[in-house]
Design a protein around this motif. Structure first.
Motif, PDB file in Angstrom:
ATOM      1  N   UNK A  55     -29.944 -43.749   2.535  1.00 53.00           N
ATOM      2  CA  UNK A  55     -28.616 -43.375   4.156  1.00 53.00           C
ATOM      3  C   UNK A  55     -28.238 -44.961   3.367  1.00 53.00           C
ATOM      4  N   UNK A  56     -28.711 -45.025   2.682  1.00 55.35           N
ATOM      5  CA  UNK A  56     -28.176 -46.936   2.089  1.00 55.35           C
ATOM      6  C   UNK A  56     -27.592 -46.667   1.419  1.00 55.35           C
ATOM      7  N   UNK A  57     -27.992 -45.548   0.186  1.00 54.35           N
ATOM      8  CA  UNK A  57     -27.118 -45.431  -1.206  1.00 54.35           C
ATOM      9  C   UNK A  57     -26.173 -44.094  -0.542  1.00 54.35           C
ATOM     10  N   UNK A  58     -25.843 -43.485   0.319  1.00 52.55           N
ATOM     11  CA  UNK A  58     -25.034 -42.787   0.970  1.00 52.55           C
ATOM     12  C   UNK A  58     -23.683 -44.281   2.406  1.00 52.55           C
ATOM     13  N   UNK A  59     -24.292 -45.032   2.022  1.00 48.75           N
ATOM     14  CA  UNK A  59     -23.394 -46.467   2.811  1.00 48.75           C
ATOM     15  C   UNK A  59     -22.620 -46.904   1.391  1.00 48.75           C
ATOM     16  N   UNK A  60     -23.521 -47.026  -0.139  1.00 44.78           N
ATOM     17  CA  UNK A  60     -22.951 -48.115  -0.799  1.00 44.78           C
ATOM     18  C   UNK A  60     -21.851 -46.964  -1.536  1.00 44.78           C
ATOM     19  N   UNK A  61     -22.445 -45.758  -1.142  1.00 40.96           N
ATOM     20  CA  UNK A  61     -20.990 -45.001  -1.756  1.00 40.96           C
ATOM     21  C   UNK A  61     -19.371 -44.614  -0.830  1.00 40.96           C
ATOM     22  N   UNK A  62     -19.969 -44.910   0.122  1.00 40.93           N
ATOM     23  CA  UNK A  62     -18.700 -44.853   0.672  1.00 40.93           C
ATOM     24  C   UNK A  62     -17.955 -46.723   0.723  1.00 40.93           C
ATOM     25  N   UNK A  63     -18.467 -47.099   0.630  1.00 38.01           N
ATOM     26  CA  UNK A  63     -18.519 -47.991   0.403  1.00 38.01           C
ATOM     27  C   UNK A  63     -17.433 -48.808  -0.969  1.00 38.01           C
ATOM     28  N   UNK A  64     -18.075 -48.392  -2.115  1.00 38.45           N
ATOM     29  CA  UNK A  64     -17.781 -48.448  -3.880  1.00 38.45           C
ATOM     30  C   UNK A  64     -17.088 -47.031  -4.125  1.00 38.45           C
ATOM     31  N   UNK A  65     -17.610 -46.456  -4.262  1.00 41.90           N
ATOM     32  CA  UNK A  65     -17.186 -44.712  -4.594  1.00 41.90           C
ATOM     33  C   UNK A  65     -18.009 -44.566  -5.267  1.00 41.90           C
ATOM     34  N   UNK A  66     -18.478 -45.273  -6.009  1.00 37.36           N
ATOM     35  CA  UNK A  66     -20.155 -44.791  -6.940  1.00 37.36           C
ATOM     36  C   UNK A  66     -21.489 -44.603  -6.387  1.00 37.36           C
TER      37      UNK A  66
END
Length: 237
Positions: A55-66
């Motif tokens: 879940x944290x990694x998906x939030x990071x993906x949404x925020x950073x495109x990484x």
């Protein structure tokens, strides 16, 4: 963890001449945000809180495109420049002081279990759009050229370019360890084996054309001399 974050901030200042202030780096660099959130996600992943980690990694993906899988092992001093489109797989391992540009993929080649993503050793520079696919090692101090697709192990102090990626020795000689202590970020100064092959073929064609002209000239002069001999022979008769 705070010590690692400090090293990541220092890496931004060392490798990005556009970085002007600490506030700018802290609030305007998605690569740094992705790394910090990955550290948190990896903490939960190592303790088998897999859902929270993802879940944290998906939030990071949404925020950073990484997208960095929480299972990936990331060393100190990683710098992700711009970062859009970067993907790092679950079993990937990234060493210290690695530089990654936008569009890079550290991926696998299929549905195999176990270690299926690459290991990137220290001081490696991976240029824009490069794809490193499979469970093998990219050696220390190496550079991966923009748009390259690397499918085989890369020895230390090497430069890889092309599709599929091929190792090219820079300046025709091995790079001394002393020269590689500082990270070489000049990923624009890479050899082009395709262009070199085309130039070599062009030179060979020019040599062949010259040789053909020489043969034609010699055959023409020989034909002319034969005609003269025949004419003289006819007159004498």
């Amino acid at each position: 963890m705070l010590g690692r974050i400090r090293k990541e901030i220092n890496a931004v200042f060392e490798r990005d001449p556009a970085a002007k202030s600490l506030l700018e780096v802290l609030f305007c660099y998605p690569g740094l945000h992705a790394i910090i959130l990955h550290r948190v996600a990896h903490f939960f992943y190592c303790r088998q809180f897999f859902f929270i980690a993802r879940l944290i990694s998906q939030i990071a993906r949404a925020l950073t495109q990484i997208e960095i899988h929480p299972g990936a092992k990331i060393g100190e001093g990683l710098f992700i420049d711009h970062g859009a489109g970067v993907v790092i797989g679950e079993t990937a391992e990234v060493g210290n002081n690695v530089t990654i540009y936008q569009g890079v993929t550290l991926g696998g080649t299929g549905k195999e279990k176990g270690k299926r993503h690459p290991t990137i050793e220290d001081n490696v520079v991976i240029s824009t759009g490069a794809k490193i696919l499979g469970s093998f090692t990219v050696g220390k101090n190496s550079k991966i050229g923009a748009g390259s697709v690397v499918l085989k192990p890369v020895p230390p102090n090497s430069t890889v370019v092309g599709v599929p990626g091929k190792v090219v020795i820079r300046d025709g000689e091995k790079v001394e360890t002393a020269r590689m202590e500082a990270i070489d970020l000049r990923h624009d100064l890479l050899p082009d084996p395709v262009a070199e092959t085309i130039l070599s073929l062009q030179k060979n064609i020019e040599v062949l054309e010259k040789r053909l002209l020489e043969i034609e000239k010699s055959s023409n002069s020989k034909d002319g001399s034969d005609k003269c001999v025949k004419k003289i022979g006819v007159r004498r008769q």
